[in-house]
Design an enzyme around this catalytic site. Sequence first.
Site, PDB file in Angstrom:
ATOM      1  N   GLU A 145       0.799  -0.949   0.019  1.00  0.00           N
ATOM      2  CA  GLU A 145      -0.316  -0.174   0.495  1.00  0.00           C
ATOM      3  C   GLU A 145       0.634   1.209   0.348  1.00  0.00           C
ATOM      4  OE1 GLU A 145      -2.748  -1.074   3.357  1.00  0.00           O
ATOM      5  OE2 GLU A 145      -4.149  -1.192   1.469  1.00  0.00           O
ATOM      6  N   HIS A 173      -1.363   4.806   8.054  1.00  0.00           N
ATOM      7  CA  HIS A 173      -2.851   4.216   7.919  1.00  0.00           C
ATOM      8  C   HIS A 173      -3.016   2.458   8.291  1.00  0.00           C
ATOM      9  CE1 HIS A 173      -5.477   1.371   4.922  1.00  0.00           C
ATOM     10  NE2 HIS A 173      -5.036   0.469   4.454  1.00  0.00           N
ATOM     11  N   HIS A 232      -6.318   0.576   9.905  1.00  0.00           N
ATOM     12  CA  HIS A 232      -7.874  -0.607   9.510  1.00  0.00           C
ATOM     13  C   HIS A 232      -8.635   0.014  11.078  1.00  0.00           C
ATOM     14  CE1 HIS A 232      -6.351  -3.084   6.607  1.00  0.00           C
ATOM     15  NE2 HIS A 232      -6.152  -1.853   6.011  1.00  0.00           N
ATOM     16  N   TYR A 255     -10.905  18.065  19.727  1.00  0.00           N
ATOM     17  CA  TYR A 255      -8.956  17.287  19.010  1.00  0.00           C
ATOM     18  C   TYR A 255      -8.831  16.844  17.449  1.00  0.00           C
ATOM     19  CZ  TYR A 255      -9.621  17.788  24.091  1.00  0.00           C
ATOM     20  OH  TYR A 255     -10.175  19.093  24.839  1.00  0.00           O
ATOM     21  N   HIS A 265     -13.040  -0.039   4.161  1.00  0.00           N
ATOM     22  CA  HIS A 265     -10.882  -0.492   3.853  1.00  0.00           C
ATOM     23  C   HIS A 265     -10.282   0.497   5.262  1.00  0.00           C
ATOM     24  CE1 HIS A 265      -7.590  -0.474   2.167  1.00  0.00           C
ATOM     25  NE2 HIS A 265      -6.797  -0.348   3.310  1.00  0.00           N
TER      26      HIS A 265
HETATM   27 ZN   LIG Z   1      -5.220  -1.337   4.347  1.00  0.00          ZN
END
Ligand SMILES: [Zn+2]
Length: 209
Positions: free
Chosen positions: A73, A92, A94, A119, A159
Amino acid sequence: MNETQLRDEMARLSRSLFERGYSVGSAGNISARVEDGWLITPTNSCLGTLDPARISKLDETFKHVAGDKPSKEVFLHRAFYDTRPGTGAVVHLHSTYATALSCLADINPDDCIPPLTPYVVMRVGRVKLVPYFRPGDPRSGGLIEELGGRYAAVLLANHGPVVSGKELTATVYAAEELEETAKLLVTLQGAKLRMLTAENVAELEQAFK
Ligand SMILES: [Zn+2]
């Protein structure tokens, strides 16, 4: 911070995210700028057990030059480095609640983490929803590039979040803040909410830019 220190810090912060449930299995990837390129977590690696010496090294052109094979990714990260000058790290995840939000049919694609508390406004800013593509499809990177650097963070539909920042620790904190705000939003689904006003947001943007 030199490269050795940054590798250690990336492993330490990754383990911390894993241990607190922000990442499970081999999900999530983190990158950071070094003098002559980038470091990124290896493909299929577990954020809980990174070996600092095996973190992937990419050169200035994002070519893999050392360490284990990089995350597939990587293009999500590159899209931020290419469009937001001064970006020093990208995270990144999940993480559960941000990903839950990314699956809701009716979120505002231009402001998918609305200003419930100060925040997220201070640490992340406005978050754009990027339409779904299968994991590993570089078209998601293309869509982030098309945003022209206007957003420090995006939510990939169905995602998870991608967050950029000036340096690694602050970017990890921003990703945590995004997840906490998403948790509040999911917890409060169906309740009548009092959001921050446009004036509140403008004041925060002025004070913390
Ligand atoms: Zn991912």
